[in-house]
Design a protein around this motif. Sequence first.
Motif, PDB file in Angstrom:
ATOM      1  N   GLN A  84      46.344   4.169  12.162  1.00 17.10           N
ATOM      2  CA  GLN A  84      45.560   5.261  11.601  1.00 17.10           C
ATOM      3  C   GLN A  84      45.173   6.279  12.676  1.00 17.10           C
ATOM      4  N   CYS A  85      45.111   5.841  13.926  1.00 16.68           N
ATOM      5  CA  CYS A  85      44.584   6.696  14.990  1.00 16.68           C
ATOM      6  C   CYS A  85      45.650   7.621  15.571  1.00 16.68           C
ATOM      7  N   ASP A  86      46.671   7.021  16.180  1.00 12.32           N
ATOM      8  CA  ASP A  86      47.636   7.777  16.972  1.00 12.32           C
ATOM      9  C   ASP A  86      48.931   6.982  17.033  1.00 12.32           C
ATOM     10  N   ARG A  87      49.997   7.506  16.411  1.00 14.60           N
ATOM     11  CA  ARG A  87      51.259   6.767  16.339  1.00 14.60           C
ATOM     12  C   ARG A  87      51.958   6.650  17.697  1.00 14.60           C
ATOM     13  N   SER A  88      51.489   7.384  18.692  1.00 12.99           N
ATOM     14  CA  SER A  88      52.107   7.279  20.015  1.00 12.99           C
ATOM     15  C   SER A  88      51.391   6.259  20.899  1.00 12.99           C
ATOM     16  N   TRP A  89      50.374   5.589  20.340  1.00 13.23           N
ATOM     17  CA  TRP A  89      49.616   4.601  21.104  1.00 13.23           C
ATOM     18  C   TRP A  89      50.133   3.205  20.743  1.00 13.23           C
TER      19      TRP A  89
ATOM     20  N   ASN B 122      31.539  36.440  -3.502  1.00  8.17           N
ATOM     21  CA  ASN B 122      31.256  35.109  -4.027  1.00  8.17           C
ATOM     22  C   ASN B 122      32.427  34.131  -3.884  1.00  8.17           C
ATOM     23  N   VAL B 123      33.497  34.533  -3.186  1.00 10.50           N
ATOM     24  CA  VAL B 123      34.658  33.660  -3.041  1.00 10.50           C
ATOM     25  C   VAL B 123      35.081  33.595  -1.569  1.00 10.50           C
ATOM     26  N   PHE B 124      35.107  32.367  -1.046  1.00  7.05           N
ATOM     27  CA  PHE B 124      35.573  32.101   0.319  1.00  7.05           C
ATOM     28  C   PHE B 124      36.789  31.181   0.226  1.00  7.05           C
ATOM     29  N   PHE B 125      37.815  31.449   1.044  1.00  8.28           N
ATOM     30  CA  PHE B 125      38.972  30.567   1.030  1.00  8.28           C
ATOM     31  C   PHE B 125      39.261  30.028   2.420  1.00  8.28           C
ATOM     32  N   TYR B 126      39.912  28.842   2.461  1.00 12.45           N
ATOM     33  CA  TYR B 126      40.197  28.156   3.721  1.00 12.45           C
ATOM     34  C   TYR B 126      41.539  27.451   3.582  1.00 12.45           C
ATOM     35  N   PHE B 127      42.460  27.738   4.489  1.00  9.92           N
ATOM     36  CA  PHE B 127      43.795  27.146   4.447  1.00  9.92           C
ATOM     37  C   PHE B 127      44.155  26.685   5.849  1.00  9.92           C
ATOM     38  N   GLN B 128      44.431  25.373   6.006  1.00  5.54           N
ATOM     39  CA  GLN B 128      44.763  24.806   7.314  1.00  5.54           C
ATOM     40  C   GLN B 128      46.004  23.919   7.212  1.00  5.54           C
ATOM     41  N   PRO B 129      47.146  24.409   7.643  1.00  4.73           N
ATOM     42  CA  PRO B 129      48.329  23.539   7.767  1.00  4.73           C
ATOM     43  C   PRO B 129      48.363  22.889   9.151  1.00  4.73           C
ATOM     44  N   ASP B 130      48.986  21.728   9.219  1.00  2.00           N
ATOM     45  CA  ASP B 130      49.196  21.039  10.490  1.00  2.00           C
ATOM     46  C   ASP B 130      50.696  20.967  10.745  1.00  2.00           C
ATOM     47  N   PHE B 131      51.130  21.460  11.894  1.00  2.00           N
ATOM     48  CA  PHE B 131      52.549  21.504  12.230  1.00  2.00           C
ATOM     49  C   PHE B 131      52.983  20.294  13.053  1.00  2.00           C
ATOM     50  N   ALA B 132      52.121  19.277  13.152  1.00  2.00           N
ATOM     51  CA  ALA B 132      52.460  18.099  13.966  1.00  2.00           C
ATOM     52  C   ALA B 132      52.202  16.806  13.203  1.00  2.00           C
ATOM     53  N   SER B 133      52.405  16.818  11.889  1.00  2.00           N
ATOM     54  CA  SER B 133      52.251  15.593  11.105  1.00  2.00           C
ATOM     55  C   SER B 133      53.324  14.587  11.508  1.00  2.00           C
ATOM     56  N   SER B 134      52.960  13.283  11.469  1.00  2.00           N
ATOM     57  CA  SER B 134      53.864  12.238  11.926  1.00  2.00           C
ATOM     58  C   SER B 134      54.009  11.163  10.853  1.00  2.00           C
ATOM     59  N   PRO B 135      54.956  11.316   9.934  1.00  2.00           N
ATOM     60  CA  PRO B 135      55.173  10.296   8.907  1.00  2.00           C
ATOM     61  C   PRO B 135      55.740   9.027   9.508  1.00  2.00           C
ATOM     62  N   SER B 136      55.762   7.964   8.716  1.00  2.00           N
ATOM     63  CA  SER B 136      56.204   6.663   9.212  1.00  2.00           C
ATOM     64  C   SER B 136      57.701   6.610   9.516  1.00  2.00           C
ATOM     65  N   SER B 137      58.445   7.674   9.170  1.00  2.00           N
ATOM     66  CA  SER B 137      59.881   7.701   9.435  1.00  2.00           C
ATOM     67  C   SER B 137      60.204   7.730  10.918  1.00  2.00           C
ATOM     68  N   GLY B 138      59.230   8.089  11.743  1.00  2.00           N
ATOM     69  CA  GLY B 138      59.452   8.151  13.183  1.00  2.00           C
ATOM     70  C   GLY B 138      59.848   9.531  13.670  1.00  2.00           C
TER      71      GLY B 138
ATOM     72  N   ASN C  46      55.357   5.269  24.982  1.00  2.00           N
ATOM     73  CA  ASN C  46      54.161   6.090  25.211  1.00  2.00           C
ATOM     74  C   ASN C  46      54.484   7.351  26.007  1.00  2.00           C
ATOM     75  N   GLY C  47      55.296   8.218  25.430  1.00  2.00           N
ATOM     76  CA  GLY C  47      55.598   9.484  26.086  1.00  2.00           C
ATOM     77  C   GLY C  47      54.615  10.561  25.668  1.00  2.00           C
ATOM     78  N   LEU C  48      54.894  11.783  26.070  1.00  2.00           N
ATOM     79  CA  LEU C  48      54.068  12.906  25.644  1.00  2.00           C
ATOM     80  C   LEU C  48      54.178  13.082  24.135  1.00  2.00           C
ATOM     81  N   PHE C  49      53.087  13.447  23.515  1.00  2.00           N
ATOM     82  CA  PHE C  49      53.020  13.458  22.048  1.00  2.00           C
ATOM     83  C   PHE C  49      52.137  14.615  21.585  1.00  2.00           C
ATOM     84  N   ILE C  50      52.650  15.408  20.649  1.00  2.00           N
ATOM     85  CA  ILE C  50      51.823  16.462  20.043  1.00  2.00           C
ATOM     86  C   ILE C  50      51.007  15.821  18.932  1.00  2.00           C
ATOM     87  N   ARG C  51      49.731  15.664  19.163  1.00  2.00           N
ATOM     88  CA  ARG C  51      48.875  14.993  18.180  1.00  2.00           C
ATOM     89  C   ARG C  51      48.492  15.923  17.037  1.00  2.00           C
ATOM     90  N   ARG C  52      48.139  17.161  17.361  1.00  2.00           N
ATOM     91  CA  ARG C  52      47.778  18.141  16.335  1.00  2.00           C
ATOM     92  C   ARG C  52      48.245  19.527  16.768  1.00  2.00           C
TER      93      ARG C  52
END
Length: 436
Positions: free
Chosen positions: A89-94, A125-141, A107-113
């Motif tokens: 759950q924490c860090d797939r490079s650990w 009356n309307v505020f919006f917030y959009f945050q994509p992450d370009f360093a997601s790490s699925p279980s596929s490796g 344990n090489g260099l790893f882009i965590r986020r």
Amino acid sequence: MIKRKFLAVLLLLACAANAQETNKQELNKQDVKNEVMRILDSINKAKLPETKSGGGVEEHWYDRISLRGYAQIRYNGLFSTNDKVSCEQCDRSWGTTSTAPDAKANNGLFIRRARLVFSGQVHPNVFFYFQPDFASSPSSGINNFVQIRDLYFDLSFDKKREYRVRVGQSKIPYGFENMQSSSQRLTLDRADAINSSILNERDLGIFFYWAPAEIRQRFEMLVKDGYKGSGDYGVFAFGVYNGQIANKLDGNRDLNVVARVTYPFVIGSQIIEPGIQAYTGKWAFTGEVSPGVTVNDPQYVKDQRVGATFVLYPRPFGIQTEYNIGTGPRYNTLTNTIDQTDLNGGYVLLNYKWDIKKQHIYPFAKFQYYDGGKKYEKDARSYVVRDFEFGVEWQPIKALELTAEYVVADRTFEDSVLPVNRQQGNVLRMQVQFNF
């Protein structure tokens, strides 16, 4: 300027040719010059921006949108005494979860986020917030997939925006450390005991938030001025959400219900923030169960928790502690089943804020404990965690943060593949974070 001169020359030639062929009269050079100047003035006026009646420049929709972000690069390969100490759950490079007896971690260099945040008050009356992450790490490796972290809209009902409803995918208001941005948190990972409640802290839901305008400003100050605040998630929060995990379809029709109350008090020169939170719902397994493992009613396993928080903000010495108890699914190593069992755990973080001109240094120490399952891991993996973490974060400039953290780990994590698996070891972990 060159284009205008060229246009003027063309106009001059055109006017001269037209005068020669149609009227057969020679125009006065001054008349031609005047005509050219008139046309150029018309072009200049056409390029001027539209203005409001008050004389200011008209505001466009994109003027209300801001862009910011941060990126984290880690290295977990220093002085490791046991590569099988890991935290999925924490860090797939650990570490490594390989079952091979002589398995070694990569344990090489790893882009965590690598995150960008688009946000803005697009309407009073309307505020919006959009945050994509370009360093997601699925279980596929394969790393560095793009995935939506947040996409929500806040609809407010008053001029001060003290009352608002949030609709979309966002953080579930449970716990202080879960609410705290990874860009603000001192330790490299969240504690297992609280973070095991909601994977990636997010889900799709509808939430009501209330906080007085003065307290909303205080929440903002605790982040902006470097006190490691959690951000503005209201004094009171209440809502419903799917109860699965972010970016995944709901596995049943049972919505989870969550509520949270927190308040940052000013006492002399100190600020303390006590809080309490709870949620209830049913967890649905959708593919985490291994063949041969049985679970009673896999679509509706009870999932309930209640937790307490206390924060003394570092002015300059700080304390942050949370503890929660509850019920949830957990793998039983004796029967090869997933049972509904009790869980409990929490953490204590001690920190210090040392300011040297515009630089900030944060020494910290943390102990965490957790005894329970993790519903979103293989077979609702069973955990007993006792970890110590010692580290320091250095911010020489706002755009750069460096963190070194030494971990003394004692982690038991067992499933159908590894029914007996207690791992102990130490490692030095490093991270560089860029804010932009």
